[in-house]
Structure formats: structure tokens, C-alpha cells
Design a protein around this motif. Structure first.
Motif, PDB file in Angstrom:
ATOM      1  N   SER B  87      32.573  38.295  46.886  1.00 45.10           N
ATOM      2  CA  SER B  87      33.791  38.003  47.648  1.00 45.10           C
ATOM      3  C   SER B  87      33.483  37.583  49.075  1.00 45.10           C
ATOM      4  O   SER B  87      34.353  37.033  49.753  1.00 45.10           O
ATOM      5  CB  SER B  87      34.677  39.245  47.731  1.00 45.10           C
ATOM      6  N   ASP B 130      40.502  41.254  47.542  1.00 46.30           N
ATOM      7  CA  ASP B 130      39.563  41.121  48.656  1.00 46.30           C
ATOM      8  C   ASP B 130      38.107  41.214  48.226  1.00 46.30           C
ATOM      9  O   ASP B 130      37.243  40.569  48.809  1.00 46.30           O
ATOM     10  CB  ASP B 130      39.815  42.215  49.702  1.00 46.30           C
ATOM     11  N   LEU B 131      37.824  42.066  47.257  1.00 50.81           N
ATOM     12  CA  LEU B 131      36.422  42.325  46.916  1.00 50.81           C
ATOM     13  C   LEU B 131      36.053  41.906  45.499  1.00 50.81           C
ATOM     14  O   LEU B 131      34.899  41.984  45.117  1.00 50.81           O
ATOM     15  CB  LEU B 131      36.090  43.813  47.112  1.00 50.81           C
ATOM     16  N   PRO B 300      44.481  34.859  35.561  1.00 47.79           N
ATOM     17  CA  PRO B 300      45.598  33.973  35.907  1.00 47.79           C
ATOM     18  C   PRO B 300      45.540  33.591  37.388  1.00 47.79           C
ATOM     19  O   PRO B 300      44.795  34.188  38.163  1.00 47.79           O
ATOM     20  CB  PRO B 300      46.829  34.825  35.614  1.00 47.79           C
ATOM     21  N   ILE B 302      46.975  34.353  39.939  1.00 46.48           N
ATOM     22  CA  ILE B 302      47.638  35.257  40.875  1.00 46.48           C
ATOM     23  C   ILE B 302      46.619  36.249  41.415  1.00 46.48           C
ATOM     24  O   ILE B 302      45.650  36.582  40.745  1.00 46.48           O
ATOM     25  CB  ILE B 302      48.836  36.009  40.238  1.00 46.48           C
ATOM     26  N   SER B 303      46.898  36.693  42.617  1.00 39.17           N
ATOM     27  CA  SER B 303      45.984  37.559  43.338  1.00 39.17           C
ATOM     28  C   SER B 303      45.612  38.811  42.534  1.00 39.17           C
ATOM     29  O   SER B 303      46.487  39.479  41.989  1.00 39.17           O
ATOM     30  CB  SER B 303      46.680  37.951  44.642  1.00 39.17           C
ATOM     31  N   LEU B 304      44.344  39.122  42.460  1.00 39.97           N
ATOM     32  CA  LEU B 304      43.932  40.351  41.767  1.00 39.97           C
ATOM     33  C   LEU B 304      44.467  41.557  42.529  1.00 39.97           C
ATOM     34  O   LEU B 304      44.317  41.629  43.749  1.00 39.97           O
ATOM     35  CB  LEU B 304      42.406  40.441  41.692  1.00 39.97           C
ATOM     36  N   PRO B 305      45.114  42.495  41.830  1.00 44.08           N
ATOM     37  CA  PRO B 305      45.634  43.688  42.509  1.00 44.08           C
ATOM     38  C   PRO B 305      44.519  44.694  42.800  1.00 44.08           C
ATOM     39  O   PRO B 305      43.492  44.701  42.130  1.00 44.08           O
ATOM     40  CB  PRO B 305      46.623  44.263  41.501  1.00 44.08           C
ATOM     41  N   HIS B 306      44.791  45.541  43.792  1.00 40.25           N
ATOM     42  CA  HIS B 306      43.764  46.456  44.264  1.00 40.25           C
ATOM     43  C   HIS B 306      43.768  47.746  43.456  1.00 40.25           C
ATOM     44  O   HIS B 306      43.889  48.833  43.991  1.00 40.25           O
ATOM     45  CB  HIS B 306      44.031  46.762  45.738  1.00 40.25           C
ATOM     46  N   THR B 307      43.688  47.637  42.173  1.00 41.53           N
ATOM     47  CA  THR B 307      43.674  48.836  41.359  1.00 41.53           C
ATOM     48  C   THR B 307      43.085  48.528  39.998  1.00 41.53           C
ATOM     49  O   THR B 307      43.390  47.497  39.401  1.00 41.53           O
ATOM     50  CB  THR B 307      45.084  49.429  41.190  1.00 41.53           C
ATOM     51  N   ALA B 308      42.214  49.424  39.526  1.00 43.94           N
ATOM     52  CA  ALA B 308      41.435  49.120  38.327  1.00 43.94           C
ATOM     53  C   ALA B 308      42.311  48.878  37.102  1.00 43.94           C
ATOM     54  O   ALA B 308      42.084  47.937  36.354  1.00 43.94           O
ATOM     55  CB  ALA B 308      40.439  50.240  38.072  1.00 43.94           C
ATOM     56  N   TYR B 309      43.348  49.715  36.914  1.00 43.35           N
ATOM     57  CA  TYR B 309      44.068  49.582  35.641  1.00 43.35           C
ATOM     58  C   TYR B 309      44.824  48.271  35.551  1.00 43.35           C
ATOM     59  O   TYR B 309      44.960  47.707  34.477  1.00 43.35           O
ATOM     60  CB  TYR B 309      44.975  50.794  35.372  1.00 43.35           C
ATOM     61  N   LEU B 310      45.282  47.749  36.679  1.00 47.68           N
ATOM     62  CA  LEU B 310      45.953  46.443  36.641  1.00 47.68           C
ATOM     63  C   LEU B 310      44.938  45.308  36.663  1.00 47.68           C
ATOM     64  O   LEU B 310      45.078  44.312  35.966  1.00 47.68           O
ATOM     65  CB  LEU B 310      46.913  46.299  37.821  1.00 47.68           C
ATOM     66  N   GLN B 313      43.512  44.259  33.407  1.00 48.67           N
ATOM     67  CA  GLN B 313      44.407  43.496  32.540  1.00 48.67           C
ATOM     68  C   GLN B 313      44.540  42.036  32.973  1.00 48.67           C
ATOM     69  O   GLN B 313      45.143  41.228  32.276  1.00 48.67           O
ATOM     70  CB  GLN B 313      45.791  44.159  32.513  1.00 48.67           C
ATOM     71  N   MET B 314      43.977  41.720  34.112  1.00 50.48           N
ATOM     72  CA  MET B 314      44.021  40.336  34.601  1.00 50.48           C
ATOM     73  C   MET B 314      42.815  39.547  34.089  1.00 50.48           C
ATOM     74  O   MET B 314      42.781  38.330  34.151  1.00 50.48           O
ATOM     75  CB  MET B 314      43.976  40.324  36.125  1.00 50.48           C
TER      76      MET B 314
END
Ligand SMILES: Cc1ncc(C[n+]2csc(CCOP(=O)(O)OP(=O)(O)O)c2C)c(N)n1
Ligand SMILES: [Mg+2]
Lengths: 321, 329
Positions: B87, B130-131, B300, B302-310, B313-314
Motif C-alpha cells: 500500500s 489504507d493498508l 469490486p 469500492i474501497s476495502l473496508p477496515h475490517t477483516a470480516y468484510l 468478502q470483497m
């Protein structure tokens, strides 16, 4: 010095420090419970005085960006414990935050940046807007000692000094960046010397003395508010725990953490308040219980909110933009 | 011949660096927290064996880490430098593109620029936008940079040794999610793997899955499930994106008649598009004879969320590959 500080501010700072401390401890429990998604806590207990002392001089409409480690201390800037915990447990209904990723527009809290230091430029941009829009708002950017070497911070200082922007830079020097000692990444002893080349004032303070942080930041913040430009504070403190919980800490000389834990800002400030009769022992007990209860209650509230699902996250992002 | 040894991915990388450092005194390593007092284990033990002038913890300035590597290589060193997460590639893009990628080309290769920038992709493990960026599309865009993304301990070691011996810059991107999991038997004797040669990680006649890095493992798992359903997938591990082994891809697709490309990076402008266009250029007639439209599976846009479980799924999962491939039959 303490005599000149209004009593309500002294009490507020105590409450803010205890809230920060108790949240830090609560996050450990939360991580173990899985409610923050196996989050690995980056503990900031013992470093609260920096954020707390500064926030006591800020207004709701001022801007702030803090370090990842002490982000939960932003309750001192006005963010509610409820909002902190909702974000932390992936139930903030505005969007997916979590871990140390908080943000609150209402309280001027600038979004988290995983790339260290880049958010200092964002804070500097907020200071630019404050100036161009003829407000007397100020911005504060708190960053770690190791982050202090990012070029983005140099860029921020270049702009802030050339344009006299209302921003206070604060190095939260907890002596380490991950496993690297501050002595290895700087050749200067006194980190506030960095201000000299930029032509704005700099001062090193005992970051574990909330009153000193309060006093020094008060003067700089007032100066910035009056249009006299930026300043730098180097707040000396110590990272009492690993970079994150469970990390080996092989780099730490023996006995160092023990020495520093004697300078823990919370017992130190508590003693000052007791000595000055600002608070009594029973006030303190009462306050501590109140805060614990508020954390419990806030977590219960957070748990009543839906946790983010991937479908909703997609919708929230406007997927194909 | 010495017996085989069983190593993790991170140990394989560590061995490659140390073996090359023993061979060549001009190699020096620097990056944030590389000495290994902390936990980044690819560079563990280098200080003890080689001393302070061969490995340095740097201040946190990614621009400097890479920019200085360009200068040091110009002046005779052979730096291996690290960016803690891939990143951080955007932070150092000028140094990567212009100081490393373009300058030596402009001067007709008049000087050598032996730099390895090692930077692990950290996507799919909950680090957020971010990372968790998988930035290969950014670096493949630059002229003059080779880009290597291994999926196994064997490949990681052999490829990295080749990268270190290369006289021109290479971006070596391991995957943080692979560091400690998949142990593999590798030769104890020295070996290298050339860049630009993809590897068929699983043979099959029905569909070609082109992928790289951690997604190779995901694709292999999906292929095993597909096999139970009577579909035999051929899994091609690119290993290096630049140079790209388009010949192997074309040969496989010619055989199977179906193609799916899988990567962890965001879809738009992702490397899948480049692979497809290279295939069209290589074998324009082949595209017209395929048994099914070409598919891609990626994160996809869209921005990767800052949490492993979501975040998980991306990123393409075994189930996603399984389902998408089945729909192609
Ligand atoms: C640009 C960038 N480089 C490296 C990292 C990896 N990293 C995360 S935290 C950290 C140490 C930060 O130390 P410091 O700024 O002193 O803050 P502290 O952790 O001590 O609060 C590093 C190197 C990062 N997140 N961003
Ligand atoms: Mg620090």
C-alpha cells in the motif's frame, strides 16, 4: 500553575483521561470477545495526557487529527463514547470504521489514515480553509515520533509557515515507532528543534504532565487563533505496551518501561487534584464508576445497532462510481 | 545433492536474501523495522550475520527508502529495500517510475540499476483501504520495472534470487497472507527461477484459470472442488507480471477454450485487462474460437473496508471461483 486553571477544566481533563484509560482497557476485553473482529489493540494507556491537555483548549469547531494509538481519547474533543464504541465494533451507521478508524465531522475529527503522516497534510488543509474562510478556528495535528519523519509532515510545515496557517503540530514522542527507537531515526535530542528551520516556535513538554501540555498548547493555540501562525510541540511520553498487543518487544531495554510507568500521567494528575482539593477521593471513585457505567451502557447501545453486512457496505459505497 | 528442506514462504525469502548477501558484498538492505527486533521476519538474522553496514532500519519515509536505493545503485551498491506494505507503493511512485524505471532507459541502459524493492501485499486480512492495496496495476504501468508476485515458498526463493541478480530494478511483491501458512519442500541446493516463465500449478483440459500470488491457492482449492463436478481446470500461476508469459497463457487457452482471470486487486484498470489485451494481440484468432465469454474475478471497485470480516468478502473466495467457473459450462 494548577491554581490558575479553572476548576471545570481541571475536572474535564480528569474525566477525559480516565475515559481514555478505561476505553483502552475495554478494547482489550472487546478484542477478546470478538466484538471488534479479532482486532489487535494498539494500546495507548499512559499517553492520554497529550490529547487531553490539548483538547481542553479546543472548541467544538476546531479540527484535530491524532495518532492511531490515542484516537479513542477523542472523547476529549466531544465525540461520544457511544459513537466511539459503535465505530469500534463495526456498527457505526454512517460507514465502516473500526479498529482505530474514527471520524466525526461535527467535532472536527479528521478521518484516520493508515499511511502515517499523510493526514497531517489534511489537517493543514483544514487550517488553510479556516484561514481563507475568515474563521478563527485552528487545527491540531498530533503524530508519533516515528511518523514525524514522513515527508508529508515536512510539506505541511512548509505550507503552514509560508502561509502562517493556524495549525499546531504535536509530536507525541513515545520513544518508539514499532521496534525502532526514536534515537535511531533522529539526530536531534530535542524534537521541537524541527520548528527552527521553518521559523515558527517550538517547545518540548513533559507529555505525561497534563497541566504542562495544557499550558503550552493554550498559548500556542491562542497565538494561532489570533492569526500568528503555526507552532510545534514535542510531547515526551512513553509507549508502555507493545506496538500492538502480543508483540514481543525485544527491542526494549530492561527496566525502561518500569521506570516510565512511575511517570504514568493518570496517578500523577490524580494526586495533584487531591492535593489541591479539586477532587476528593470519593469524587474520584464516583467519577470512575460513572465512566465505567457509561462505557457499559454505550456498548449495550452499540450492540443494539446492526453490524455492517457486505451488501449494505456495497450500497453505501455506490459501487460502480 | 543435499536433501530437501521444508520451509515456510517467509523462511524461503529470508534464505534467498542471505544466500545472495553471502555471494555479493555490495548487497545492502534497508527499510522500516527490517532488522527484526520487531516482527517482520523476511529480514531476520541479517544484522547478526552481516553487520550494521549491510542492513539498516530507516526513518519512516518511503520516498527516501526507494529514492536513495536508486542513487545507491547508481553508485555501485545493489540495494534490497522494503516498503512495509505494498500500500505504500503510491508514496514512492516518483522514485519507482522515474528514478528506477525510466532514467536508465532514457540513457539507453548506459548504467545499471540493480535494485529490488520488496513490498508485501497485505490484502484480504483486514487492513482496510489504507493498508490492503494490491498495487500491481500501478507498477506494471511504469516502463523499466519488472514485477514479481510469487505464490509458494519454492517460487519465492528461486524468483527472488533471480531478482537480486538482475542488473535492473525489480518490484518483488510477496503476499503477507502467505508468510507462515504453507510449508513446502524445497531443494537445499541452490536454484534460481527465471523471470517471465509462468508455472502450471494444476493441469486441466476444460478451463484456464490465470492468476498469481495468494489467489493461486484459492484457485487450486476451487479447482479441486470443480474436479469433483467433472470440470478439470488448468491453473496458471504467472509468477512474474512483467515480463508476462503470454505464450503459456495462449497455449493453455487454445487447449481449454475457456478463460477466467482472478486477482485480488480492484477491478477497474486491474491487471486482468492487460492480460486479456495481450492475449488478443498474441492470438487474435483464438479469441473468436472460445467456448465461453472470458470472465474475471477481482475485488469490486469500492474501497476495502477496515475490517477483516468484510474485507474478506470483497476478495475472490473459493466459492466465487467455483460458482463462476461452473456458470461457464
Ligand atoms: C507511511 C507508513 N509507513 C509505515 C507504516 C507502518 N507503521 C505503522 S505504525 C508504525 C510506527 C509508528 O510509530 P509512531 O509514529 O512513533 O507512532 P506510535 O506507534 O509510537 O504511536 C509504522 C512504521 C505506516 N502505517 N505508514
Ligand atoms: Mg512512537
Amino acid at each position: 500553575m494548577i491554581e490558575q486553571v479553572p476548576k471545570d477544566i481541571l475536572q474535564k481533563m480528569y474525566r477525559d483521561m480516565v475515559t481514555g484509560r478505561k476505553l483502552d482497557e475495554f478494547f482489550l476485553k472487546l478484542a477478546a470477545s470478538g466484538d471488534s473482529d479479532k482486532d489487535v489493540p494498539h494500546r495507548g494507556a499512559g499517553e492520554e495526557a497529550v490529547v487531553v491537555g490539548i483538547c481542553a483548549n479546543l472548541r467544538k469547531d476546531d479540527y484535530i487529527k491524532v495518532t492511531t494509538r490515542t484516537r479513542h481519547c477523542l472523547t476529549a474533543k466531544g465525540m461520544s463514547i457511544k459513537d466511539v464504541l459503535a465505530t469500534k465494533s463495526y456498527r457505526d451507521q454512517r460507514g465502516v470504521g473500526g479498529h482505530c478508524n474514527y471520524y466525526d465531522h461535527e467535532y472536527g475529527i479528521i478521518p484516520y489514515s493508515g499511511t502515517l503522516g499523510e493526514d497531517v497534510m489534511v489537517a493543514t488543509g483544514a487550517a488553510l480553509a479556516a484561514k481563507l474562510r475568515n474563521t478563527d478556528r485552528v487545527a491540531v495535528a498530533i503524530y508519533g515520533d516515528a511518523s514525524g519523519n514522513r515527508p508529508s509532515i515536512h510539506s505541511s510545515m512548509v505550507f503552514a509557515s509560508a502561509w502562517k496557517l493556524p495549525i499546531i503540530f504535536v509530536i507525541q514522542n513515545n520513544q518508539y515507532g514499532m521496534g525502532t527507537s526514536v534515537r535511531k531515526s533522529y539526530a536531534i535530542e530535542d524534537l521541537s528543534d524541527r520548528a527552527k528551520g521553518f521559523g515558527f516556535p517550538g517547545k518540548t513538554v513533559d507529555g505525561n504532565d497534563v497541566l504542562e501540555v495544557y499550558e503550552v498548547s493554550k498559548a500556542f493555540i491562542e497565538r494561532a487563533r489570533e492569526g500568528n501562525g503555526p507552532a510545534l510541540i514535542a510531547a515526551e511520553t512513553y509507549r508502555l505496551y507493545g506496538h500492538y498487543e502480543g508483540e514481543g518487544q525485544k527491542y526494549r531495554p530492561e527496566g525502561e518501561a518500569e521506570e516510565w510507568s512511575k511517570k504514568d500521567p493518570l496517578p500523577r494528575y490524580t494526586k495533584q487534584l487531591l492535593d489541591m482539593n479539586v477532587l476528593t477521593k470519593s469524587d474520584i471513585e464516583k467519577l470512575d464508576h460513572e465512566i465505567e457505567a457509561e462505557i457499559e451502557e454505550s456498548m449495550n447501545f452499540a450492540r443494539s445497532l446492526p453490524k455492517w453486512k457486505i451488501e449494505d457496505y456495497h450500497k453505501n459505497c455506490i459501487a460502480e462510481l | 545433492m543435499a536433501a530437501n528442506q521444508s520451509v515456510t514462504y517467509v523462511e524461503a525469502i529470508n534464505q534467498a536474501i542471505k544466500e545472495e548477501m553471502r555471494r555479493d558484498e555490495d548487497i545492502a538492505v534497508w527499510g522500516v523495522d527490517v532488522i527484526g527486533d520487531f516482527e517482520v521476519t523476511t529480514t531476520l538474522g541479517i544484522l547478526e550475520e552481516f553487520g550494521e553496514h549491510r542492513i539498516m532500519d530507516t526513518p519512516i519515509t518511503e520516498e527516501g527508502i526507494v529514492g536513495l536505493a536508486a542513487g545507491a545503485a547508481f553508485a555501485g551498491l545493489r540495494p534490497i529495500v522494503t516498503l512495509m506494505h505494498a500500500s505504500f507503493v503510491p508514496l514512492a511512485l516518483d522514485a519507482l517510475f522515474l528514478k528506477l524505471g525510466c532514467n536508465y532507459q532514457e540513457w539507453g541502459y548506459a548504467f545499471q540499476l540493480p535494485v529490488v524493492v520488496m513490498t508485501p501485499v497485505s490484502s484480504g486480512i483486514g487492513m482496510g483501504a489504507d493498508l490492503a492495496l494490491s498495487p500491481e496495476a500501478l507498477v506494471v504501468h511504469s516502463p523499466g520495472l519488472k514485477v514479481v508476485m510469487p505464490s509458494t515458498p519454492y517460487d519465492a526463493k528461486g524468483l527472488l534470487k533471480t531478482c537480486i541478480r538482475d542488473d535492473y530494478p525489480v518490484i518483488f511483491m510477496p503476499h503477507l497472507g502467505l508468510y507462515n501458512d504453507n510449508k513446502q519442500e524445497i531443494p537445499a541446493d541452490e536454484y534460481t527461477i527465471p523471470l517471465g516463465k509462468a508455472d502450471i500449478k494444476r493441469k486441466g483440459a476444460d478451463i484456464t484459470i490465470v492468476t498469481y500470488s495468494r489467489m493461486v491457492l484459492t484457485a487450486l482449492e476451487a479447482s479441486n472442488r470443480l474436479s469433483e463436478e467433472g470440470i478439470e481446470a488448468e491453473v496458471i500461476d504467472l509468477r512474474s507480471l512483467v515480463p508476462l508469459d503470454i505464450d503459456m497463457i495462449a497455449a493453455s487457452v487454445k487447449k481449454t477454450g475457456r478463460l477466467i482471470i482472478v486477482h485480488e486487486a480492484y477491478k477497474r484498470g486491474g491487471f486482468a485487462g492487460e492480460i486479456l489485451f495481450r492475449l488478443i494481440e498474441k492470438a487474435p484468432e483464438l479469441i473468436k474460437t472460445l467456448k465461453h465469454d472470458i470472465k474475471r474475478l477481482t475485488a469490486p471497485n469500492i474501497s476495502l473496508p477496515h475490517t477483516a470480516y468484510l474485507e474478506k468478502q470483497m476478495i475472490p473466495q473459493v466459492e466465487d471461483i467455483f460458482r463462476t467457473v461452473k456458470e461457464m459450462f
